[in-house]
Design a protein around this motif. Structure first.
Motif, PDB file in Angstrom:
ATOM      1  N   THR A   8       0.989  -1.217   0.123  1.00 23.80           N
ATOM      2  CA  THR A   8       0.032   0.024  -0.009  1.00 23.80           C
ATOM      3  C   THR A   8       0.906   1.289   0.103  1.00 23.80           C
ATOM      4  OG1 THR A   8      -0.207  -0.175   2.483  1.00 23.80           O
ATOM      5  CG2 THR A   8      -1.963  -1.233   1.177  1.00 23.80           C
ATOM      6  N   ALA A   9       0.232   2.417  -0.297  1.00 24.13           N
ATOM      7  CA  ALA A   9       1.028   3.562  -0.513  1.00 24.13           C
ATOM      8  C   ALA A   9       1.307   4.074   1.074  1.00 24.13           C
ATOM      9  CB  ALA A   9       0.051   4.575  -1.099  1.00 24.13           C
ATOM     10  N   GLN A  10       2.877   4.428   1.138  1.00 25.17           N
ATOM     11  CA  GLN A  10       2.971   5.020   2.336  1.00 25.17           C
ATOM     12  C   GLN A  10       2.868   6.351   2.658  1.00 25.17           C
ATOM     13  OE1 GLN A  10       4.746   2.701   4.389  1.00 25.17           O
ATOM     14  NE2 GLN A  10       3.717   1.144   3.176  1.00 25.17           N
ATOM     15  N   ASP A  11       2.639   6.595   4.010  1.00 25.96           N
ATOM     16  CA  ASP A  11       2.461   8.087   4.501  1.00 25.96           C
ATOM     17  C   ASP A  11       3.896   8.842   4.314  1.00 25.96           C
ATOM     18  OD1 ASP A  11       2.512  10.517   6.089  1.00 25.96           O
ATOM     19  OD2 ASP A  11       0.590   9.575   7.059  1.00 25.96           O
ATOM     20  N   GLU A  16       9.571   9.484   5.551  1.00 33.64           N
ATOM     21  CA  GLU A  16      10.593  10.481   6.295  1.00 33.64           C
ATOM     22  C   GLU A  16      11.095  10.054   7.371  1.00 33.64           C
ATOM     23  OE1 GLU A  16       9.763  14.209   8.962  1.00 33.64           O
ATOM     24  OE2 GLU A  16       8.226  13.906   7.520  1.00 33.64           O
ATOM     25  N   ALA A  17      10.384   9.204   8.443  1.00 32.81           N
ATOM     26  CA  ALA A  17      11.118   8.871   9.465  1.00 32.81           C
ATOM     27  C   ALA A  17      11.805   7.427   9.175  1.00 32.81           C
ATOM     28  CB  ALA A  17       9.900   8.747  10.423  1.00 32.81           C
ATOM     29  N   GLY A  35       3.697   6.876  -7.977  1.00 37.39           N
ATOM     30  CA  GLY A  35       3.043   8.136  -7.303  1.00 37.39           C
ATOM     31  C   GLY A  35       3.483   8.333  -6.185  1.00 37.39           C
ATOM     32  N   ARG A  36       4.175   7.246  -5.239  1.00 40.05           N
ATOM     33  CA  ARG A  36       4.438   7.398  -3.916  1.00 40.05           C
ATOM     34  C   ARG A  36       6.042   8.504  -3.893  1.00 40.05           C
ATOM     35  NH1 ARG A  36       5.500   1.412  -2.549  1.00 40.05           N
ATOM     36  NH2 ARG A  36       6.140   1.415  -4.710  1.00 40.05           N
ATOM     37  N   LYS A  37       6.801   8.286  -4.947  1.00 39.96           N
ATOM     38  CA  LYS A  37       7.658   9.328  -5.074  1.00 39.96           C
ATOM     39  C   LYS A  37       7.331  10.684  -5.102  1.00 39.96           C
ATOM     40  CE  LYS A  37      11.542   6.144  -6.404  1.00 39.96           C
ATOM     41  NZ  LYS A  37      12.417   5.640  -7.685  1.00 39.96           N
ATOM     42  N   ARG A  38       6.475  10.828  -6.311  1.00 45.82           N
ATOM     43  CA  ARG A  38       5.790  12.169  -6.389  1.00 45.82           C
ATOM     44  C   ARG A  38       5.202  12.818  -5.161  1.00 45.82           C
ATOM     45  NH1 ARG A  38       0.865  13.677  -7.269  1.00 45.82           N
ATOM     46  NH2 ARG A  38       0.083  11.551  -7.637  1.00 45.82           N
ATOM     47  N   ARG A  39       4.440  11.927  -4.511  1.00 48.23           N
ATOM     48  CA  ARG A  39       3.783  12.559  -3.404  1.00 48.23           C
ATOM     49  C   ARG A  39       4.950  12.717  -2.240  1.00 48.23           C
ATOM     50  NH1 ARG A  39       0.067   8.454  -4.556  1.00 48.23           N
ATOM     51  NH2 ARG A  39       0.951   6.910  -3.014  1.00 48.23           N
ATOM     52  N   TRP A  40       6.030  12.075  -1.928  1.00 46.35           N
ATOM     53  CA  TRP A  40       6.920  12.299  -1.174  1.00 46.35           C
ATOM     54  C   TRP A  40       7.811  13.761  -1.406  1.00 46.35           C
ATOM     55  CZ3 TRP A  40       9.107  12.740   3.166  1.00 46.35           C
ATOM     56  CH2 TRP A  40      10.594  12.904   3.263  1.00 46.35           C
ATOM     57  N   ARG A  41       7.954  13.870  -2.957  1.00 48.32           N
ATOM     58  CA  ARG A  41       8.602  14.971  -3.196  1.00 48.32           C
ATOM     59  C   ARG A  41       7.779  16.530  -2.945  1.00 48.32           C
ATOM     60  NH1 ARG A  41      10.069  11.815  -7.993  1.00 48.32           N
ATOM     61  NH2 ARG A  41       8.239  12.962  -9.130  1.00 48.32           N
TER      62      ARG A  41
END
Length: 255
Positions: A8-11, A16-17, A35-41
């Protein structure tokens, strides 16, 4: 996790932690945007801006000599969080300087220089905008200038360049409209920006006169230069060919 399940997608804050999503073996598929990398950026950019805004607020409260521990305390985060988003203190300082220039100083200067008014009022308005911006945020300004060495110097130099080039464009356009030589627009613009900045820096460090007095003196100097340029239509040849007496004014006024 079952072998064929999909992670699943990670918060972003979990990533970050240091929490990493579990990797699973899946059949090779055409690559798709992660999508996860984009959301993290996006999260990281937004979080950096929040921390930089918090740093500016902390400087206003604690003063120009604030350290990383005080910044973290004032924002309400740990120093570890700051270092999660910034490589080191210089990285945070550079981001803070850029944020101040982009959100406070540059917009006020652009608004003043871009105003539709006569040349004298334009000169006074631009000088007033700079002096009053510094006067309203002295600790942030002094923090920026105190840290403007090494790589951070590029941030200050870029702000000077942006303001000078805008001023040069305005000067050049007005000179050409009056059919005058506009060749000196850029050095004149840099000269005005440098003089006003250095004089204001001196003033904010000692406050030996009022802001209004400083604005009057800087306007007198700047306007004197502009009228001198206009008298010879911007031509160095005409200027050099003319005599250069020092006009001492009307002695009945005590000058």
């Amino acid at each position: 996790m079952p072998k064929n399940s999909v992670p699943t997608a990670q918060d972003p804050d979990q990533t970050e932690a240091g929490t990493q999503p579990e990797q699973t073996e899946v059949a090779a598929k055409p690559e798709k945007p992660d999508g996860r990398k984009r959301r993290w950026r996006e999260h990281k950019i937004a979080r950096r801006e929040e921390l930089v805004d918090g740093t500016i607020a902390a400087i206003r409260v604690r003063g120009r000599d604030i350290g990383m521990d005080e910044i973290a305390s004032e924002i309400g985060v740990s120093k570890t969080v700051l270092y999660r988003y910034f490589n080191d203190k210089n990285d945070l300082t550079s981001a803070t300087m850029m944020r101040y220039v982009e959100t406070v100083l540059a917009p006020r200067m652009y608004a003043a220089i871009g105003s539709d008014m006569d040349e004298y009022e334009l000169a006074r308005m631009a000088i007033t905008a700079y002096v009053e911006t510094v006067a309203s945020d002295p600790e942030v300004y002094l923090y920026v200038m105190a840290n403007s060495a090494g790589g951070n110097r590029d941030v200050v130099a870029e702000s000077e360049r942006m303001i000078a080039e805008l001023l040069s464009a305005v000067l050049g356009e007005r000179l050409r409209l009056m059919e005058m030589d506009s060749g000196g627009s850029l050095p004149w613009a840099y000269g005005i920006v440098g003089a006003v900045q250095l004089a204001t820096h001196w003033w904010i460090s000692n406050k030996s006169m009022t802001a209004e007095n400083l604005i009057d003196y800087l306007t007198m100097m700047t306007w004197g230069g502009i009228t001198g340029i206009a008298e010879v239509a911007g031509s160095p040849a005409r200027f050099n060919a003319n005599p250069h007496p020092l006009h001492r004014g009307d002695t009945t006024d005590g000058l």
